[in-house]
Design an enzyme around this catalytic site. Structure first.
Site, short mmCIF file in Angstrom:
data_model
loop_
_atom_site.label_atom_id
_atom_site.label_comp_id
_atom_site.label_asym_id
_atom_site.label_seq_id
_atom_site.Cartn_x
_atom_site.Cartn_y
_atom_site.Cartn_z
N HIS A 115 31.97 51.76 30.20
CA HIS A 115 31.88 53.05 31.26
C HIS A 115 31.74 54.26 30.11
O HIS A 115 32.22 54.27 29.09
CB HIS A 115 33.33 53.28 31.84
CG HIS A 115 33.82 52.39 32.71
ND1 HIS A 115 33.72 52.68 34.08
CD2 HIS A 115 34.29 51.27 32.72
CE1 HIS A 115 34.14 51.48 34.97
NE2 HIS A 115 34.36 50.80 34.12
N HIS B 290 30.86 45.66 31.51
CA HIS B 290 30.39 47.10 31.80
C HIS B 290 31.08 48.08 30.71
O HIS B 290 32.26 47.99 30.68
CB HIS B 290 30.05 47.27 33.20
CG HIS B 290 31.40 47.20 33.85
ND1 HIS B 290 31.84 45.85 34.32
CD2 HIS B 290 32.42 48.07 34.17
CE1 HIS B 290 33.05 45.82 34.92
NE2 HIS B 290 33.46 47.23 34.87
P1 5GP Z 1 35.92 47.99 36.26
O1 5GP Z 1 37.31 48.44 37.06
O2 5GP Z 1 35.56 46.48 36.64
O3 5GP Z 1 35.99 48.38 34.92
O4 5GP Z 1 34.94 48.72 36.79
C1 5GP Z 1 34.13 48.57 38.06
C2 5GP Z 1 33.07 49.82 38.28
O5 5GP Z 1 31.95 49.47 39.11
C3 5GP Z 1 33.70 50.88 39.12
O6 5GP Z 1 34.02 52.16 38.58
C4 5GP Z 1 33.15 50.89 40.43
O7 5GP Z 1 33.14 52.14 41.11
C5 5GP Z 1 31.49 50.35 39.86
N1 5GP Z 1 31.00 49.65 40.91
C6 5GP Z 1 31.46 48.76 41.86
N2 5GP Z 1 30.19 48.21 42.58
C7 5GP Z 1 29.34 49.18 42.25
C8 5GP Z 1 28.00 49.23 42.73
O8 5GP Z 1 27.57 48.53 43.74
N3 5GP Z 1 27.11 49.98 42.12
C9 5GP Z 1 27.38 50.65 41.12
N4 5GP Z 1 26.71 51.65 40.64
N5 5GP Z 1 28.66 50.89 40.67
C10 5GP Z 1 29.56 49.90 41.36
#
Ligand code: 5GP
Length: 131
Positions: free
Chosen positions: A107, A105
């Site tokens: 951001h 993903h």
């Molecule tokens: P990472 O730390 O893996 O780069 O970021 C994961 C992101 O996914 C976090 O910013 C978190 O808030 C978001 N996230 C986790 N679960 C969900 C979800 O069920 N729906 C949405 N829209 N975002 C999520």
């Protein structure tokens, strides 16, 4: 990182099993609002293919998938009105980067001045930077 987990949260969102605040969708990518926003605008853009991380994506995605994801990132930022004020994109890969969801993903963060890139900054062990 291990193989792709078909039951990760973003895989379930892609299959329509979980809701998301959809912002944009193409053949290659889906964009939706982060559930825990870190800025006034915080959107995630994910490839539709099964890629665990940036490393997996860069190694294994087709040229069309790579172009499709990055075109979507640019288009989402433009559509959300972030181009003039500025925005930040980031992708966390693996443990040191604190990747929580094992589906790549990107951001997109914006809507206010975002400050330095890493909170608190950091200094290499020898105290010098190589440019
Ligand atoms: P990472 O730390 O893996 O780069 O970021 C994961 C992101 O996914 C976090 O910013 C978190 O808030 C978001 N996230 C986790 N679960 C969900 C979800 O069920 N729906 C949405 N829209 N975002 C999520």
């Amino acid at each position: 990182m291990t193989g792709y987990d078909d039951n990760n949260i973003f895989a379930r969102i892609l299959r329509g099993e979980l809701p998301c605040g959809k912002v944009h969708e193409t053949d290659y990518a889906l964009a939706f609002h982060d559930i825990n926003p870190q800025a006034p605008v915080h959107v995630l853009v994910i490839p539709k293919g099964k890629f665990v991380s940036m490393d997996d994506f860069c190694r294994n995605a087709s040229a069309e998938e790579i172009a499709g994801l990055w075109r979507a990132v640019g288009e989402v930022a433009r559509t959300l009105g972030l181009v003039e004020g500025g925005y930040r994109i980031l992708a966390n890969h693996g443990g040191h980067a604190h990747q929580e969801v094992p589906h790549l993903h990107i951001h997109i963060l914006g809507g206010r001045p975002l400050g330095p890139m890493l909170e608190g900054g950091d200094v290499p062990p020898d105290g010098t930077f190589t440019r």
